[in-house]
Design a protein around this motif. Structure first.
Motif, PDB file in Angstrom:
ATOM      1  N   GLY A 223     104.975  59.556  94.149  1.00  0.00           N
ATOM      2  CA  GLY A 223     104.095  60.283  95.052  1.00  0.00           C
ATOM      3  C   GLY A 223     102.830  59.545  95.436  1.00  0.00           C
ATOM      4  N   HIS A 224     102.667  58.335  94.942  1.00  0.00           N
ATOM      5  CA  HIS A 224     101.481  57.543  95.271  1.00  0.00           C
ATOM      6  C   HIS A 224     101.873  56.385  96.174  1.00  0.00           C
ATOM      7  N   GLU A 225     101.050  55.377  96.247  1.00  0.00           N
ATOM      8  CA  GLU A 225     101.291  54.237  97.126  1.00  0.00           C
ATOM      9  C   GLU A 225     100.885  52.951  96.428  1.00  0.00           C
ATOM     10  N   VAL A 226     101.327  51.853  96.989  1.00  0.00           N
ATOM     11  CA  VAL A 226     100.947  50.522  96.541  1.00  0.00           C
ATOM     12  C   VAL A 226      99.958  49.990  97.580  1.00  0.00           C
ATOM     13  N   THR A 227      98.762  49.612  97.149  1.00  0.00           N
ATOM     14  CA  THR A 227      97.774  49.055  98.066  1.00  0.00           C
ATOM     15  C   THR A 227      97.696  47.549  97.840  1.00  0.00           C
ATOM     16  N   VAL A 228      97.754  46.798  98.925  1.00  0.00           N
ATOM     17  CA  VAL A 228      97.681  45.340  98.869  1.00  0.00           C
ATOM     18  C   VAL A 228      96.455  44.924  99.679  1.00  0.00           C
ATOM     19  N   GLN A 229      95.534  44.220  99.026  1.00  0.00           N
ATOM     20  CA  GLN A 229      94.335  43.770  99.740  1.00  0.00           C
ATOM     21  C   GLN A 229      93.717  42.573  99.047  1.00  0.00           C
ATOM     22  N   ARG A 230      92.954  41.831  99.829  1.00  0.00           N
ATOM     23  CA  ARG A 230      92.240  40.679  99.278  1.00  0.00           C
ATOM     24  C   ARG A 230      90.922  41.165  98.693  1.00  0.00           C
ATOM     25  N   ASP A 231      90.505  40.522  97.614  1.00  0.00           N
ATOM     26  CA  ASP A 231      89.205  40.820  97.022  1.00  0.00           C
ATOM     27  C   ASP A 231      88.123  40.572  98.075  1.00  0.00           C
ATOM     28  N   HIS A 232      87.082  41.365  98.035  1.00  0.00           N
ATOM     29  CA  HIS A 232      86.016  41.270  99.042  1.00  0.00           C
ATOM     30  C   HIS A 232      85.364  39.900  99.104  1.00  0.00           C
ATOM     31  N   GLY A 233      85.414  39.167  98.037  1.00  0.00           N
ATOM     32  CA  GLY A 233      84.835  37.834  98.026  1.00  0.00           C
ATOM     33  C   GLY A 233      85.716  36.788  98.676  1.00  0.00           C
ATOM     34  N   GLY A 234      86.867  37.188  99.198  1.00  0.00           N
ATOM     35  CA  GLY A 234      87.764  36.250  99.849  1.00  0.00           C
ATOM     36  C   GLY A 234      88.681  35.524  98.890  1.00  0.00           C
ATOM     37  N   GLY A 235      88.754  35.996  97.660  1.00  0.00           N
ATOM     38  CA  GLY A 235      89.577  35.339  96.652  1.00  0.00           C
ATOM     39  C   GLY A 235      91.021  35.787  96.673  1.00  0.00           C
ATOM     40  N   SER A 236      91.481  36.227  95.546  1.00  0.00           N
ATOM     41  CA  SER A 236      92.880  36.588  95.352  1.00  0.00           C
ATOM     42  C   SER A 236      93.269  37.834  96.121  1.00  0.00           C
ATOM     43  N   VAL A 237      94.582  37.990  96.301  1.00  0.00           N
ATOM     44  CA  VAL A 237      95.150  39.221  96.839  1.00  0.00           C
ATOM     45  C   VAL A 237      95.580  40.056  95.642  1.00  0.00           C
ATOM     46  N   TYR A 238      95.236  41.328  95.674  1.00  0.00           N
ATOM     47  CA  TYR A 238      95.526  42.227  94.564  1.00  0.00           C
ATOM     48  C   TYR A 238      96.476  43.332  95.002  1.00  0.00           C
ATOM     49  N   ILE A 239      97.284  43.765  94.060  1.00  0.00           N
ATOM     50  CA  ILE A 239      98.130  44.953  94.212  1.00  0.00           C
ATOM     51  C   ILE A 239      97.469  46.023  93.351  1.00  0.00           C
ATOM     52  N   SER A 240      97.157  47.159  93.946  1.00  0.00           N
ATOM     53  CA  SER A 240      96.536  48.262  93.221  1.00  0.00           C
ATOM     54  C   SER A 240      97.466  49.464  93.255  1.00  0.00           C
ATOM     55  N   LEU A 241      97.703  50.026  92.079  1.00  0.00           N
ATOM     56  CA  LEU A 241      98.580  51.179  91.925  1.00  0.00           C
ATOM     57  C   LEU A 241      97.789  52.359  91.401  1.00  0.00           C
ATOM     58  N   GLU A 242      98.052  53.527  91.946  1.00  0.00           N
ATOM     59  CA  GLU A 242      97.475  54.766  91.427  1.00  0.00           C
ATOM     60  C   GLU A 242      98.599  55.566  90.798  1.00  0.00           C
ATOM     61  N   ALA A 243      98.302  56.231  89.689  1.00  0.00           N
ATOM     62  CA  ALA A 243      99.310  57.025  88.995  1.00  0.00           C
ATOM     63  C   ALA A 243      98.676  58.267  88.395  1.00  0.00           C
ATOM     64  N   GLU A 244      99.503  59.244  88.142  1.00  0.00           N
ATOM     65  CA  GLU A 244      99.094  60.413  87.375  1.00  0.00           C
ATOM     66  C   GLU A 244      99.287  60.075  85.902  1.00  0.00           C
ATOM     67  N   CYS A 245      98.386  60.564  85.054  1.00  0.00           N
ATOM     68  CA  CYS A 245      98.573  60.399  83.617  1.00  0.00           C
ATOM     69  C   CYS A 245      98.161  61.693  82.935  1.00  0.00           C
TER      70      CYS A 245
END
Length: 164
Positions: free
Chosen positions: A104-126
């Motif tokens: 029910g959530h999503e996978v977010t893909v974005q570059r760090d604001h400093g222009g560095g790495s690309v990150y995958i961010s996951l949200e979950a229920e716990c």
């Protein structure tokens, strides 16, 4: 627009690109991918590489993150455990994922604001923190570098997975 590994993506009202739900083997669920900043990024191949690495992960990535997630659980137990009759009892890191749901959530893909790495961010229920849930962040889609309550940030101020 076509994105390698995701297929066709469309722009949403927030100017993110969004895919249809894609099977994520490491999570055992299909989730839509949101790509933030992709259209204007000077190196979109970094996004492609992070997505490819993330979709290739096996269970060892979550096993490696389990101690950090368990630290988060224990901290919330110290804060709320005595006040809540239904606070889950988790014996150790190997069991922590039993009380987490990415569905029910999503996978977010974005570059760090400093222009560095690309990150995958996951949200979950716990089960131990229903208000803020769980955020799991992977640098370059390959290695978990942050876990904790969902705050939308991609990095911690330290090298530990869960920072109080």
């Amino acid at each position: 627009m076509e994105i390698p590994g995701l297929g066709t993506v469309v722009e949403n009202e927030y100017e993110s690109l969004v895919s249809a739900p894609i099977p994520v083997p490491v999570l055992g669920v299909a989730l839509p991918f949101h790509l933030d900043g992709y259209t204007d990024d000077p190196a979109p191949d970094d996004f492609h590489a992070a997505i490819r690495a993330f979709l290739a992960l096996d269970g060892t990535a979550l096993e490696a993150a389990a101690p950090g997630v368990f630290d988060y659980y224990r901290h919330m137990g110290e804060v709320f455990g005595d006040e809540l009759d239904d606070f889950p009892r988790i014996a150790g890191p190997a069991e922590v994922w039993n009380d987490v749901s990415f569905a029910g959530h999503e996978v977010t893909v974005q570059r760090d604001h400093g222009g560095g790495s690309v990150y995958i961010s996951l949200e979950a229920e716990c089960e131990w923190e229903v208000e803020h849930g769980l955020q799991v962040v992977l640098r370059d889609g390959a290695r978990v570098t942050k876990v904790g309550p969902y705050d939308g940030h991609l990095t911690n101020d330290s090298d530990v997975l869960y920072e109080r």
